[in-house]
Scaffold this motif. Structure first.
Motif, PDB file in Angstrom:
ATOM      1  N   ASP A   1     -23.396  63.560  11.811  1.00  0.00           N
ATOM      2  CA  ASP A   1     -24.169  63.789  10.757  1.00  0.00           C
ATOM      3  C   ASP A   1     -25.632  63.384  10.763  1.00  0.00           C
ATOM      4  N   HIS A   2     -26.735  64.321  10.593  1.00  0.00           N
ATOM      5  CA  HIS A   2     -27.947  64.324  11.232  1.00  0.00           C
ATOM      6  C   HIS A   2     -28.772  63.886  10.403  1.00  0.00           C
ATOM      7  N   HIS A   3     -28.237  63.354   9.288  1.00  0.00           N
ATOM      8  CA  HIS A   3     -29.442  62.936   8.082  1.00  0.00           C
ATOM      9  C   HIS A   3     -29.504  61.344   8.443  1.00  0.00           C
ATOM     10  N   HIS A   4     -30.698  61.024   8.040  1.00  0.00           N
ATOM     11  CA  HIS A   4     -30.942  59.584   8.276  1.00  0.00           C
ATOM     12  C   HIS A   4     -30.199  58.591   7.841  1.00  0.00           C
ATOM     13  N   HIS A   5     -28.845  58.693   8.101  1.00  0.00           N
ATOM     14  CA  HIS A   5     -27.848  57.478   7.766  1.00  0.00           C
ATOM     15  C   HIS A   5     -27.809  57.157   6.352  1.00  0.00           C
ATOM     16  N   GLY A   6     -27.784  58.213   5.733  1.00  0.00           N
ATOM     17  CA  GLY A   6     -27.415  58.260   4.199  1.00  0.00           C
ATOM     18  C   GLY A   6     -28.827  57.733   3.259  1.00  0.00           C
TER      19      GLY A   6
ATOM     20  N   ALA B   1     -35.664  46.673   6.701  1.00  0.00           N
ATOM     21  CA  ALA B   1     -34.754  47.334   6.460  1.00  0.00           C
ATOM     22  C   ALA B   1     -35.488  48.841   6.035  1.00  0.00           C
ATOM     23  N   GLY B   2     -36.593  48.579   5.660  1.00  0.00           N
ATOM     24  CA  GLY B   2     -37.453  49.939   5.411  1.00  0.00           C
ATOM     25  C   GLY B   2     -37.903  50.723   6.797  1.00  0.00           C
ATOM     26  N   ARG B   3     -37.746  50.083   7.831  1.00  0.00           N
ATOM     27  CA  ARG B   3     -38.471  50.525   9.112  1.00  0.00           C
ATOM     28  C   ARG B   3     -37.365  51.462   9.665  1.00  0.00           C
ATOM     29  N   ALA B   4     -37.975  52.507  10.312  1.00  0.00           N
ATOM     30  CA  ALA B   4     -37.089  53.614  10.837  1.00  0.00           C
ATOM     31  C   ALA B   4     -36.170  53.220  12.042  1.00  0.00           C
ATOM     32  N   ALA B   5     -35.115  54.061  12.165  1.00  0.00           N
ATOM     33  CA  ALA B   5     -34.320  53.623  13.429  1.00  0.00           C
ATOM     34  C   ALA B   5     -35.123  53.982  14.817  1.00  0.00           C
ATOM     35  N   THR B   6     -35.006  53.231  15.601  1.00  0.00           N
ATOM     36  CA  THR B   6     -35.553  53.469  16.899  1.00  0.00           C
ATOM     37  C   THR B   6     -34.293  53.815  17.876  1.00  0.00           C
ATOM     38  N   ALA B   7     -34.815  53.915  19.349  1.00  0.00           N
ATOM     39  CA  ALA B   7     -33.931  54.419  20.332  1.00  0.00           C
ATOM     40  C   ALA B   7     -33.080  53.327  20.700  1.00  0.00           C
ATOM     41  N   ARG B   8     -33.389  52.080  20.553  1.00  0.00           N
ATOM     42  CA  ARG B   8     -32.592  51.023  20.741  1.00  0.00           C
ATOM     43  C   ARG B   8     -31.881  50.620  19.433  1.00  0.00           C
TER      44      ARG B   8
ATOM     45  N   THR C   1     -30.359  51.934  16.773  1.00  0.00           N
ATOM     46  CA  THR C   1     -30.197  53.457  16.232  1.00  0.00           C
ATOM     47  C   THR C   1     -29.794  53.484  14.978  1.00  0.00           C
ATOM     48  N   TYR C   2     -29.162  52.355  14.371  1.00  0.00           N
ATOM     49  CA  TYR C   2     -28.824  52.319  12.929  1.00  0.00           C
ATOM     50  C   TYR C   2     -30.129  51.611  11.961  1.00  0.00           C
ATOM     51  N   GLY C   3     -31.213  51.227  12.635  1.00  0.00           N
ATOM     52  CA  GLY C   3     -32.101  50.821  11.831  1.00  0.00           C
ATOM     53  C   GLY C   3     -32.031  49.392  11.525  1.00  0.00           C
ATOM     54  N   PHE C   4     -32.526  48.843  10.574  1.00  0.00           N
ATOM     55  CA  PHE C   4     -32.584  47.131  10.556  1.00  0.00           C
ATOM     56  C   PHE C   4     -31.736  46.804   9.091  1.00  0.00           C
TER      57      PHE C   4
END
Length: 315
Positions: free
Chosen positions: A4-9, A75-82, A84-87
């Motif tokens: 699922d390529h959306h940003h985690h719902g 939690a409002g921050r975008a996911a990063t390479a490390r 990957t699910y965000g905060f």
């Protein structure tokens, strides 16, 4: 493997709700922290354990509410390479910590009450009544600020739990002050403090248990993994079997799943995966799913077989 390529719902409505919850928690933190000092001074001057217990609770609550606000901020921050699910998981971690903090506060209240029952001390009922009344109004305002928030979010529930504890503490102090003024019976002060502590224990246990379940990647209580798997098998064309299914949630609101879908020969894998994702979202509230389509036997069996052969050769 299909993803699922959306940003985690994340949806627009969820984002707006999150910002609103963040503001609500900040208002409650300011109200609680602001009155804490006045109540502590009032507890010392009047000799009331109920006021001191509520002030100590409000001190911890103001810190906990500040942490809850920061969790919403992260939690409002975008996911990063490390990350990957965000905060979003930070909110669950803060909720768990808040529940443990309430347990500690309750134990301190019980300990102090035991000393007061063994050695009763005088309490100034009049000033105590005034401070308790003002504290009740402040806590009602804080509760109303949080009341319209997202109840499915554990971080918000943890914040509400703290404010309810403060509210109960203010009610207990108010009742104790009235009893002392009318009868002079000072033991009502520690007795009502213990009652508040017991109520806090019950609510804190519920919060810690649910937050701990989520931190351990348990299936959310509102979902049944096996029923979801059978539902997919029954309603999605081309699906013969669903296995290796995992269902979890980051914060009690965002549900996720991974699964293997064994398809019948000749089935359209892309169409089956798309249909599975749509049904998971529409029927079960799982917005983010990773589906691995398979034909024949499970690919993990080959992996396990290769792993066993590797271990045998190494020995």
């Amino acid at each position: 493997m299909a993803h699922d390529h959306h940003h985690h719902g994340h949806g627009g409505g969820a984002h707006v709700h999150g910002n609103t919850d963040k503001s609500r928690v900040l208002i409650a933190a300011c109200l609680t922290g602001g009155f804490m000092f006045a109540e502590a001074i009032g507890g010392v001057l009047t000799g009331s354990l109920a006021l001191l217990a509520d002030a100590g609770h409000m001190m911890t609550d103001s810190v906990s509410l500040a942490l809850a606000w920061y969790a919403f901020h992260l939690a409002g921050r975008a996911a990063t390479a490390r990350m990957t699910y965000g905060f979003d998981r930070v909110k669950t971690l803060v909720a768990y910590t808040n529940g443990l903090a309430v347990f500690v506060i309750g134990l301190w209240i019980v300990y102090e009450a035991w000393h007061r029952l063994s050695e009763p001390s005088p309490v100034l009922g009049g000033p105590m009544l005034v401070v308790a009344l003002v504290g009740l109004l402040v806590n009602v305002a804080a509760f109303l600020a949080l009341h319209g928030g997202d109840r499915d979010n554990l971080n918000m529930r943890g914040a509400i739990l703290h404010v309810i504890g403060d509210l109960l503490g203010s009610v207990a102090a108010l009742v104790a002050a009235l009893v002392i003024l009318l009868t002079g019976w000072v033991l009502i002060d520690p007795l009502l403090s213990v009652l508040v502590a017991l109520l806090l224990f019950k609510s804190a246990w519920s919060l810690v248990r649910e937050a701990g379940h989520l931190l351990l990647e348990g299936v959310p209580s509102s979902l049944d993994r096996d029923l979801i798997a059978r539902d997919i098998e029954a309603h999605i064309d081309g699906v013969r079997e669903v296995h290796h299914m995992h269902v979890w949630s980051l914060d009690g609101a965002r549900n996720m799943a991974t699964l293997h879908a064994c398809l019948i020969e000749g089935a359209d894998a892309h169409a089956a995966v798309s249909a599975i994702k749509r049904r998971l979202a529409s029927e079960h509230g799982i917005e983010h799913a990773t589906v691995e389509p398979e034909f024949g036997h499970c690919a993990d069996l080959d992996h396990d077989h290769d792993h066993r052969e590797h271990r045998t050769a190494a020995s």
